[in-house]
Scaffold this motif. Structure first.
Motif, PDB file in Angstrom:
ATOM      1  N   LEU A 345      -0.066  11.279  -8.353  1.00 45.14           N
ATOM      2  CA  LEU A 345      -1.423  11.678  -8.727  1.00 45.14           C
ATOM      3  C   LEU A 345      -1.985  10.801  -9.838  1.00 45.14           C
ATOM      4  CD1 LEU A 345      -1.239  15.590  -8.546  1.00 45.14           C
ATOM      5  CD2 LEU A 345      -1.807  13.924  -6.764  1.00 45.14           C
ATOM      6  N   SER A 346      -1.130  10.374 -10.764  1.00 45.00           N
ATOM      7  CA  SER A 346      -1.608   9.517 -11.854  1.00 45.00           C
ATOM      8  C   SER A 346      -2.094   8.174 -11.347  1.00 45.00           C
ATOM      9  CB  SER A 346      -0.493   9.290 -12.885  1.00 45.00           C
ATOM     10  OG  SER A 346      -0.197  10.461 -13.595  1.00 45.00           O
ATOM     11  N   ASN A 347      -1.423   7.647 -10.340  1.00 39.26           N
ATOM     12  CA  ASN A 347      -1.758   6.307  -9.857  1.00 39.26           C
ATOM     13  C   ASN A 347      -2.809   6.295  -8.749  1.00 39.26           C
ATOM     14  OD1 ASN A 347       0.152   4.041 -11.028  1.00 39.26           O
ATOM     15  ND2 ASN A 347       1.406   5.890 -10.827  1.00 39.26           N
ATOM     16  N   LEU A 348      -2.896   7.372  -7.988  1.00 38.63           N
ATOM     17  CA  LEU A 348      -3.779   7.360  -6.824  1.00 38.63           C
ATOM     18  C   LEU A 348      -4.926   8.364  -6.920  1.00 38.63           C
ATOM     19  CD1 LEU A 348      -1.044   7.045  -4.051  1.00 38.63           C
ATOM     20  CD2 LEU A 348      -2.493   5.226  -4.981  1.00 38.63           C
ATOM     21  N   GLU A 367       0.877   6.141   3.946  1.00 41.19           N
ATOM     22  CA  GLU A 367       0.851   4.706   3.669  1.00 41.19           C
ATOM     23  C   GLU A 367       0.310   4.420   2.269  1.00 41.19           C
ATOM     24  OE1 GLU A 367       2.087   2.009   5.267  1.00 41.19           O
ATOM     25  OE2 GLU A 367       3.062   3.625   6.400  1.00 41.19           O
ATOM     26  N   GLU A 368      -0.637   5.212   1.832  1.00 48.19           N
ATOM     27  CA  GLU A 368      -1.166   5.032   0.478  1.00 48.19           C
ATOM     28  C   GLU A 368      -0.066   5.263  -0.558  1.00 48.19           C
ATOM     29  OE1 GLU A 368      -4.589   4.201  -2.023  1.00 48.19           O
ATOM     30  OE2 GLU A 368      -4.085   3.883   0.100  1.00 48.19           O
ATOM     31  N   LEU A 372       3.145   2.802  -3.850  1.00 52.62           N
ATOM     32  CA  LEU A 372       3.882   3.073  -5.089  1.00 52.62           C
ATOM     33  C   LEU A 372       5.385   2.810  -4.892  1.00 52.62           C
ATOM     34  CD1 LEU A 372       2.106   6.377  -6.199  1.00 52.62           C
ATOM     35  CD2 LEU A 372       1.479   4.008  -6.691  1.00 52.62           C
ATOM     36  N   LYS A 373       5.858   3.074  -3.673  1.00 50.75           N
ATOM     37  CA  LYS A 373       7.264   2.784  -3.358  1.00 50.75           C
ATOM     38  C   LYS A 373       7.534   1.285  -3.445  1.00 50.75           C
ATOM     39  CE  LYS A 373      11.344   4.007  -1.604  1.00 50.75           C
ATOM     40  NZ  LYS A 373      12.286   4.903  -2.312  1.00 50.75           N
ATOM     41  N   HIS A 374       6.608   0.494  -2.895  1.00 53.77           N
ATOM     42  CA  HIS A 374       6.761  -0.958  -2.910  1.00 53.77           C
ATOM     43  C   HIS A 374       6.720  -1.509  -4.350  1.00 53.77           C
ATOM     44  CE1 HIS A 374       6.672  -0.804   1.324  1.00 53.77           C
ATOM     45  NE2 HIS A 374       5.352  -0.793   1.505  1.00 53.77           N
ATOM     46  N   LEU A 375       6.002  -0.824  -5.211  1.00 52.24           N
ATOM     47  CA  LEU A 375       5.889  -1.260  -6.612  1.00 52.24           C
ATOM     48  C   LEU A 375       6.989  -0.660  -7.494  1.00 52.24           C
ATOM     49  CD1 LEU A 375       2.016  -0.920  -7.003  1.00 52.24           C
ATOM     50  CD2 LEU A 375       3.343  -3.058  -6.940  1.00 52.24           C
ATOM     51  N   HIS A 376       7.928   0.083  -6.857  1.00 50.23           N
ATOM     52  CA  HIS A 376       9.053   0.719  -7.564  1.00 50.23           C
ATOM     53  C   HIS A 376       8.571   1.719  -8.612  1.00 50.23           C
ATOM     54  CE1 HIS A 376      11.584  -2.240  -5.580  1.00 50.23           C
ATOM     55  NE2 HIS A 376      10.812  -3.211  -6.063  1.00 50.23           N
TER      56      HIS A 376
END
Length: 378
Positions: A345-348, A367-368, A372-376
């Motif tokens: 929630l903080s990032n998206l 996918e959204e 965050l998973k890809h950015l660890h």
């Protein structure tokens, strides 16, 4: 928010407003030298004046005192300071609008821009005159000199920033990623309408923030506009704003009549008529009305919860459903909240995720989150 606050013309209001959210070591003025004994005295006054219902604090550890005086750093000293930074603070109670780290900044910046837009629309619709000197509706205007009605831009900019300031105290984080419980006060919920039936209870952050602007000596125009966030003093609701100002003045340990925040009118406290002169107010040249357009603009600008609460309510359900895809289980409350829910929630933001889900479906929603998973980050 920084850009908007820097546009405030009045230097006292500009400096105080910038200090309120940029300075993590700002002194909490209304808590200076407020010892436990002083707290007890203030609570007794609030109860005696029917501005708090002790039963409303039943679920709060520490009762009314903890709800009105959330823990702060160096409590009771010459300079108590905030327990959380602005960047870490949520925008409301857990599960409410913007209830994630950084949510307060998102909420206030959205409301501040809404306040600017509402003011420009009011100017454009009602304040531009044609060749015959009669008003013509032009919609939103960008050049405020085109309008011949006075809407105080300093207050338009500052009030939404100050309104939720106390959330840095009220909504502190618990270890499991949830938040403190907020006390609603400013009335008892029964006969709050000048003795008649009415309920003026509201979130404690609202009243505590007003107490702080009072303690800092900010103008009646700013403070009353700030106090109108949860209800404009129109359509029979003046009693709510009056009660919130009364309660805040007790916390700030000031006389609201002597400071110009209220007036005594035939034995009853009312909002004062305020002249709109420049960036401040002049009670010696007061206008006739005691309900100014700034109050209504601020109330309108605080209405983002109409969308934001449904967004977070829906998105929380969806996050719990998709969490196993990312290695999280909603029943593991602390790990789930601290490392998945609050991070997502903080990032998206719930609002963005809700719009994606509404228009593109659950697969795009997931996918959204994968970003965050890809950015660890999760």
């Amino acid at each position: 928010m920084l850009r908007n606050a820097e546009r405030i013309d009045d230097s006292q209001l500009r400096n105080a407003t910038l200090d309120s959210f940029l300075n993590p070591n700002t002194c909490i003025r209304h808590r200076i030298h407020v010892t436990d004994a002083v707290k007890s005295q203030i609570i007794s006054t609030l109860i005696a004046q029917n501005l708090v219902n002790p039963a409303d604090a039943a679920s709060i550890t520490g009762g009314v005192k903890a709800g009105v005086f959330p823990p702060v750093i160096n409590d009771g000293s010459a300079c108590p300071t905030l327990p959380m930074t602005f960047r870490a603070t949520p925008g409301s109670n857990f599960g409410g609008h913007h209830s994630y780290p950084g949510g307060l900044a998102v909420h206030e910046s959205f409301n501040d821009q809404s306040s600017i837009n509402f003011a420009d629309t009011y100017r454009g619709e009602y304040g531009v005159v044609g060749r015959q000197g009669l008003p013509i509706a032009t919609g939103i205007i960008r050049d405020r000199d085109d309008a011949d009605v006075n809407i105080n831009q300093d207050v338009v900019l500052a009030a939404p920033i100050w309104h939720d300031w106390a959330k840095m105290m009220v909504f502190q984080w618990n270890a499991d990623g949830t938040e403190f419980t907020e006390l609603n006060f400013g009335g008892t919920g029964t006969n709050d309408n000048f003795g008649a039936a009415g309920d003026s209870r509201t979130g404690g952050h609202h009243i505590i923030s007003i107490a702080e602007t009072m303690a800092r000596g900010l103008s009646p125009l700013l403070v009353i506009t700030q106090a109108s966030a949860h209800s404009a003093p129109t359509l029979g609701n003046e009693f709510k704003v009056v009660n919130w100002l009364r309660a805040a003045a007790i916390l700030a340990q000031i006389d609201p009549v002597a400071k110009g925040y209220l007036v005594m009118d035939n034995g009853q406290l009312r909002l004062p008529p305020l002249a709109q002169l420049g960036s401040g107010t002049d009670l010696d040249k007061a206008g006739q009305g005691n309900v100014l357009v700034e109050y209504q603009i601020h109330n309108l600008s605080d209405a983002d919860f109409v969308n934001s609460i449904p967004a977070v309510t829906t998105v929380q359900v969806l996050l719990a459903q998709v969490a196993p895809q990312f290695g999280y289980d909603a029943s593991d409350v602390s790990r789930y909240n601290n490392f998945f829910r609050n991070v997502v929630l903080s990032n998206l933001s719930p609002e963005r995720l809700m719009m994606i889900y509404d228009k593109r479906g659950i697969e795009e929603f997931v996918e959204e989150i994968r970003k965050l998973k890809h950015l660890h980050l999760i």
